[in-house]
Structures are given as C-alpha cells and as structure tokens.
Scaffold this active site. Structure first.
Site, PDB file in Angstrom:
ATOM      1  N   TYR A  32      -7.751  -7.226   7.882  1.00  0.00           N
ATOM      2  CA  TYR A  32      -8.426  -8.426   7.395  1.00  0.00           C
ATOM      3  C   TYR A  32      -7.427  -9.410   6.805  1.00  0.00           C
ATOM      4  CZ  TYR A  32      -8.025  -7.053   2.413  1.00  0.00           C
ATOM      5  OH  TYR A  32      -7.563  -6.738   1.167  1.00  0.00           O
ATOM      6  N   ARG A  51       0.669 -12.874   9.461  1.00  0.00           N
ATOM      7  CA  ARG A  51       0.477 -11.553   8.826  1.00  0.00           C
ATOM      8  C   ARG A  51      -0.647 -10.793   9.537  1.00  0.00           C
ATOM      9  NH1 ARG A  51      -0.789 -11.248   2.528  1.00  0.00           N
ATOM     10  NH2 ARG A  51      -2.775 -12.067   3.251  1.00  0.00           N
ATOM     11  N   ARG A  99     -18.311   7.928  18.198  1.00  0.00           N
ATOM     12  CA  ARG A  99     -17.375   8.366  17.152  1.00  0.00           C
ATOM     13  C   ARG A  99     -16.408   9.414  17.676  1.00  0.00           C
ATOM     14  NH1 ARG A  99     -16.267  12.063  13.271  1.00  0.00           N
ATOM     15  NH2 ARG A  99     -15.317  11.238  11.350  1.00  0.00           N
ATOM     16  N   HIS A 101     -11.976  10.170  17.065  1.00  0.00           N
ATOM     17  CA  HIS A 101     -10.806   9.657  16.358  1.00  0.00           C
ATOM     18  C   HIS A 101      -9.860   8.869  17.267  1.00  0.00           C
ATOM     19  CE1 HIS A 101     -12.322  12.361  13.316  1.00  0.00           C
ATOM     20  NE2 HIS A 101     -11.401  11.951  12.461  1.00  0.00           N
ATOM     21  N   LYS A 146      -2.604  -4.977   6.214  1.00  0.00           N
ATOM     22  CA  LYS A 146      -3.758  -5.401   5.399  1.00  0.00           C
ATOM     23  C   LYS A 146      -5.019  -4.755   5.990  1.00  0.00           C
ATOM     24  CE  LYS A 146      -5.301  -9.544   2.871  1.00  0.00           C
ATOM     25  NZ  LYS A 146      -5.362  -8.900   1.567  1.00  0.00           N
ATOM     26  N   GLU A 178       2.738  -2.913  -6.735  1.00  0.00           N
ATOM     27  CA  GLU A 178       1.971  -4.170  -6.797  1.00  0.00           C
ATOM     28  C   GLU A 178       0.685  -3.900  -7.554  1.00  0.00           C
ATOM     29  OE1 GLU A 178       0.723  -5.475  -2.864  1.00  0.00           O
ATOM     30  OE2 GLU A 178       0.347  -3.423  -2.228  1.00  0.00           O
ATOM     31  N   LEU A 202       1.926  -5.159   0.081  1.00  0.00           N
ATOM     32  CA  LEU A 202       1.464  -6.162   1.027  1.00  0.00           C
ATOM     33  C   LEU A 202       2.347  -7.407   0.875  1.00  0.00           C
ATOM     34  CD1 LEU A 202      -0.985  -6.730   3.015  1.00  0.00           C
ATOM     35  CD2 LEU A 202      -1.743  -8.260   1.210  1.00  0.00           C
TER      36      LEU A 202
HETATM   37  N1  PDD Z   1      -5.902  -9.295  -1.576  1.00  0.00           N
HETATM   38  N2  PDD Z   1      -1.524  -6.875  -2.493  1.00  0.00           N
HETATM   39  C1  PDD Z   1      -2.762  -6.415  -2.226  1.00  0.00           C
HETATM   40  C2  PDD Z   1      -2.984  -4.942  -2.205  1.00  0.00           C
HETATM   41  C3  PDD Z   1      -3.810  -7.311  -1.964  1.00  0.00           C
HETATM   42  O1  PDD Z   1      -5.031  -6.851  -1.664  1.00  0.00           O
HETATM   43  C4  PDD Z   1      -3.555  -8.717  -2.028  1.00  0.00           C
HETATM   44  C5  PDD Z   1      -4.612  -9.743  -1.770  1.00  0.00           C
HETATM   45  C6  PDD Z   1      -2.253  -9.144  -2.320  1.00  0.00           C
HETATM   46  C7  PDD Z   1      -1.881 -10.615  -2.383  1.00  0.00           C
HETATM   47  O2  PDD Z   1      -1.791 -11.176  -1.093  1.00  0.00           O
HETATM   48  P1  PDD Z   1      -2.076 -12.739  -0.871  1.00  0.00           P
HETATM   49  O3  PDD Z   1      -1.213 -13.463  -1.800  1.00  0.00           O
HETATM   50  O4  PDD Z   1      -1.718 -12.981   0.556  1.00  0.00           O
HETATM   51  O5  PDD Z   1      -3.563 -12.970  -1.157  1.00  0.00           O
HETATM   52  C8  PDD Z   1      -1.263  -8.198  -2.544  1.00  0.00           C
HETATM   53  C9  PDD Z   1      -7.009 -10.160  -1.214  1.00  0.00           C
HETATM   54  C10 PDD Z   1      -7.072 -11.449  -1.975  1.00  0.00           C
HETATM   55  C11 PDD Z   1      -8.290  -9.375  -1.237  1.00  0.00           C
HETATM   56  O6  PDD Z   1      -8.246  -8.213  -0.850  1.00  0.00           O
HETATM   57  O7  PDD Z   1      -9.342  -9.910  -1.587  1.00  0.00           O
END
Ligand code: PDD
Length: 282
Positions: A32, A51, A99, A101, A146, A178, A202
């Site tokens: 996403y 990304r 379903r 894997h 992501k 993070e 991320l």
């Molecule tokens: N999440 N690290 C993680 C684990 C995140 O889920 C996010 C952002 C970031 C920051 O990435 P960016 O600056 O590109 O938004 C770092 C989004 C906002 C969410 O899951 O809603």
C-alpha cells in the site's frame, strides 16, 4: 458520501465489495501507499509511485498500471472527494484465488483506493510534543516493503495508546529502527541521527523531505543507528509520516526528553516544512 476506486471503477464507498477469497483478506498479501494531498495536489507522487514499484517488486507482483495511469486515477479520486487536504490510501493485493500459499498464476490484482480528509494534528502536539514508548521491534525482516500485513505495527501502536502515548519507537538488536507508523530521529549536539535506509525501516517519503530541509539549512544529518541507551540522552526526538508530518517526542518511557519541550532544531525544520511543503512538491 466518499467515492472510492475498486477494480477499474469509481463508486460510493458503501457499494465497494471485495471477495472473501481476496489474498489481501486471507494472507495480508498486498502492498500500500499513503499519499498526502495539499491544496488538492498530491505531495511527491512520483516518489510514492516509485516506492510502490519497489514494494511490488519485493513481493513479486507486477504493477497493474504505469505511473501515468496511476497519476490519472489518483487525480480523479481527489476530484471525486471533498477537502483541500486529503490522504489518498491505495492498496494492491495479489487478487482473488482459492486459498493456497503458493502465488496463483494469471490472477488480476485487486486495486483499491480511497481518500480521507487529512486532518491537521492537534496544535498541542506541536506546542507540547507527544509521548512515546520504546518497544521491541517484533516485525519481519523486510520492513522496507510497505506491506498491508500490519499486525505487529497495530499491536505495538495499541500498546503505546494504552500507555497514553502517541507512538511506539521500535528497538531491534539494541538500536532504534523507526516508529510503528513513522520514521524516527534523535538529535545530539545539533546533529540529526536517523536509521539508514535498509531492510529494517520503511524509506519514508517524509523522511526524504525532512533530510532535504535539514540540508537546505545546513543542519548536519547522520544516517546511522542510535542505541536505545543513547536515545535516553537525546537532546530531541522526532517522528515523521505523511499523515502526521514532523512531530516532536517530548516524553519517552515516561521521562522528559531533555527539558520535555519541543527543541530548537525541530522548531527550525518544522518551520521550513510548513513553509515549503506546497512548493517543494517534485
Ligand atoms: N505509514 N515507517 C512506517 C512503519 C510507516 O508505516 C510509515 C508511514 C512511515 C513514514 O513513511 P511516509 O513518510 O512515506 O509516510 C515509516 C503510513 C502513513 C500509514 O501506514 O498510515
């Protein structure tokens, strides 16, 4: 009523339905993006689409659309929805299949997009800062993807919430990676430290913007890890994300970060952030 996009069609959110056999639902098999929209313009769309491509490559799923088509669809989604500032959420899953894997062959990915209002954070978050807790980073080894499978992130964020904190700062092998939904930073003696872009974090689009702003104003940055021990001595701690921008953490594990107020380096970078977020939209 909000308009969403599902599988080639714009429709009212209430009418959008996904199969129970969707691999996103059964396996969390998808990726996403969350893209902030300021003044009806998506912020750094190219970087988000790049990304997205990396995330799709990471799970061996081919991109259903090229960048021009994504751009057209996202522009239409913003037009269909109200509000100058929005947060576009898009996800691509491996689609609907019995379903099993092993990845199915020849299945059309499911594409879903919605756009929600991008609400400004409460002003106290900026005047007082937020609380955070440190927790063990229990996520997988590919945090650079992501992925929609966010169970560890939601569990850790919930833990923070139950302790009255706005973010969980994750510690893996003794160092800060993070936040549960943000990138994180620590400032020591005027130098900003943030984890290097590897498989443990991320690569945040906001993080790139923050580092550009720091470079513009000559604040040194080191993309290096900070140990959990050292973090307790930080002059400033921050988090950043597309939906919360750049926020100061002023209490960590119930102890004040330095004086317990947003620090001067955060003030400088946040001011630049607010000044440039409309025009530094590349
Ligand atoms: N999440 N690290 C993680 C684990 C995140 O889920 C996010 C952002 C970031 C920051 O990435 P960016 O600056 O590109 O938004 C770092 C989004 C906002 C969410 O899951 O809603």
């Amino acid at each position: 009523m909000a308009t969403v996009f599902l599988n080639d069609t714009f429709l009212p959110a209430e009418q959008a339905k996904v199969s129970v056999y969707d691999r996103g639902f059964l396996f969390g098999d998808g990726v996403y993006e969350v893209i902030p929209v300021y003044g009806r313009q998506p912020f750094r769309l190219k970087a988000h689409l790049s990304r997205l491509q990396n995330s799709l490559d990471g799970i061996h799923l081919s991109n259903p659309f090229d960048d021009a088509h994504w751009t057209q669809l996202i522009t239409q989604l913003i037009e269909h929805n109200e509000g100058e500032n929005q947060a576009v959420y898009l996800q691509v899953t491996r689609g609907v299949a019995p379903r099993e894997h092993v990845f199915p062959q020849g299945v059309k990915p499911t594409v879903f997009m919605m756009s929600n209002p991008l609400n400004a954070v409460p002003s106290s978050y900026k005047t007082q800062g937020i609380k955070a807790i440190t927790v063990d980073d229990i996520r997988w080894q590919r945090c650079d993807i992501k992925a929609i499978a966010l169970l560890p992130n939601t569990m850790l964020r919930q833990q923070a919430h139950e302790q009255g904190a706005g973010e969980a700062i994750l510690i893996r092998d003794g160092v800060m990676t993070e936040g549960s939904a943000s990138n994180s930073y620590a400032v020591f003696d005027g130098v900003i430290y943030t984890a290097a872009k590897d498989n443990t974090v991320l690569p945040g689009i906001t993080r790139d913007f923050v580092l550009e702003l720091a470079a513009m104003t000559g604040i040194p940055v080191r993309e290096e890890s900070v140990t959990a021990d050292r973090l307790t001595q930080a002059d400033e701690i921050w988090i950043s994300s597309s939906t919360r921008e750049l926020l100061p953490v002023t209490t960590l594990d119930d102890k004040p970060v330095d004086q317990g107020l947003p620090g001067p380096i955060w003030q400088t970078v946040n001011e630049l952030y607010q000044r440039h977020k409309l025009e530094m939209n590349v």
